[in-house]
Write an enzyme that holds these catalytic residues in place. Structure first.
Site, mmCIF file in Angstrom:
data_model
loop_
_atom_site.group_PDB
_atom_site.id
_atom_site.type_symbol
_atom_site.label_atom_id
_atom_site.label_comp_id
_atom_site.label_asym_id
_atom_site.label_seq_id
_atom_site.Cartn_x
_atom_site.Cartn_y
_atom_site.Cartn_z
ATOM 1 N N LYS A 256 0.825 -1.212 0.000
ATOM 2 C CA LYS A 256 0.000 0.000 0.000
ATOM 3 C C LYS A 256 0.859 1.262 0.000
ATOM 4 O O LYS A 256 0.407 2.319 -0.374
ATOM 5 C CB LYS A 256 -0.929 0.007 1.208
HETATM 6 N N1 GLU Z 1 -7.826 -6.646 6.634
HETATM 7 C C1 GLU Z 1 -7.154 -7.621 5.844
HETATM 8 C C2 GLU Z 1 -6.318 -6.946 4.777
HETATM 9 O O1 GLU Z 1 -6.513 -5.786 4.464
HETATM 10 C C3 GLU Z 1 -8.110 -8.583 5.160
HETATM 11 C C4 GLU Z 1 -8.727 -9.503 6.124
HETATM 12 C C5 GLU Z 1 -9.701 -10.497 5.533
HETATM 13 O O2 GLU Z 1 -10.226 -10.268 4.438
HETATM 14 O O3 GLU Z 1 -9.962 -11.487 6.219
HETATM 15 O O4 GLU Z 1 -5.420 -7.591 4.251
#
Ligand code: GLU
Length: 310
Positions: A256
């Site tokens: 990111k």
């Molecule tokens: N919050 C996680 C991420 O941005 C994804 C979690 C999920 O989809 O279980 O990688």
């Protein structure tokens, strides 16, 4: 029980979404929408030190620009909110209290340095080392000694030994003994932050999520999550699909922090949502390269099994 097909996208607001994240969001949306299911947006901001101000708002704006709409989310609410993890602490604490009352958790006083020593052992796997259970059988006296030294414990969940099975829509049948692969794992960190594994299970269960679509890097988390679904008496999601991660030009997984990999650059070049959707869909084999596409066209004959890595 909450009814019907319910999908979700659950980004962490640690920066702007890159094209890989956007492709995952698109696939999660298609999986839910092509069967008329509901789509939920959940912001996973528990790891506060990594959260970037304004990132959540940017994520919502990017998804909206692409036309990926949601029925429940942080901006519009819904029956199973709040939809931002930092506002759901009471629900996580209640789940932890239940597990603790059933004797499924224990305090772990291992320091980072001690865990790092385990991690450097030759048998440490790609998903980190298996926790050998150092603090599993501490006596009350040993615990008091650690507390007296000012050590703050993490809480670990006693991993089940029998293998857990599930079928991933892309990776196929999976079978894993959590005890053998990871050992007892952390559900509450020593700094008081609820672990990703616990939070995601509580949220997916209480939000009635049936379709879990996310990056392939989380395939190895799924068995641990199923163990928690079972221990908490929650119904498991019906479908998992771990979709390929998008690699940058040099073959490295996107991060990111690579701002140039986000939507802003493409929008600045004057690209339309249909052109960006075309790029995302063609990068995983759902659409011929170089052609714009609408969400309606992508929905028409969508099948997650047609998704290919680059
Ligand atoms: N919050 C996680 C991420 O941005 C994804 C979690 C999920 O989809 O279980 O990688």
């Amino acid at each position: 029980m909450i009814g019907g097909v319910r999908g979700r996208y659950a980004p962490s607001p640690t920066g702007a979404l890159h094209l890989g994240n956007l492709r995952t969001a698109l696939l999660a949306w298609l999986v839910a929408r092509h069967v008329g299911g509901a789509f939920i947006l959940r912001i996973e901001d528990l790891d506060l030190p990594r959260v970037r101000p304004g990132a959540a708002a940017g994520i919502l704006a990017d998804l909206r620009w692409l036309g990926l709409d949601w029925d429940e989310g942080p901006d519009i609410g819904g029956l199973y909110g709040p939809y931002t993890q930092s506002a759901r602490q009471d629900l996580y604490r209640a789940a932890l209290a239940r597990l603790r009352a059933e004797g499924q958790l224990y305090p772990c006083y291992c320091t980072r340095a001690e865990l790092a020593r385990i991690a450097s052992a030759p048998q440490a796997g790609e998903d980190g080392p298996r926790y050998p259970g150092t603090c599993r059988t501490l006596t009350k006296r040993q615990r008091h000694q650690y507390e007296a030294q000012g050590r703050r414990p993490a809480l670990r969940f006693r991993a089940p030994s029998p293998p857990l099975s599930f079928t991933d829509a892309l990776a196929g049948p999976q079978r894993e003994s959590v005890a053998e692969r990871c050992g007892d794992f952390v559900v509450l960190r020593s700094d008081g932050i609820v672990s990703y594994q616990l939070a995601v299970v509580v949220d997916d269960a209480l939000m009635g999520v049936t379709q879990v679509v996310r990056g392939a890097d989380l395939l190895s988390s799924t068995a641990r999550q199923l163990a928690l679904f079972d221990a908490l008496g929650y119904q498991r999601p019906t479908e998992y699909a771990h979709v390929p991660l998008l690699l940058d030009d040099s073959g490295v997984r996107m991060a990111k922090r690579d701002a140039s990999a986000g939507l802003a650059t493409l929008r600045a070049q004057g690209m339309t949502p249909a052109q960006v959707l075309g790029i995302l869909a063609s990068s995983c084999g759902l659409w011929p390269p170089g052609e714009p596409v609408s969400l309606t066209d992508l929905l028409a004959d969508f099948d997650i099994k047609r998704v290919r890595s680059q």
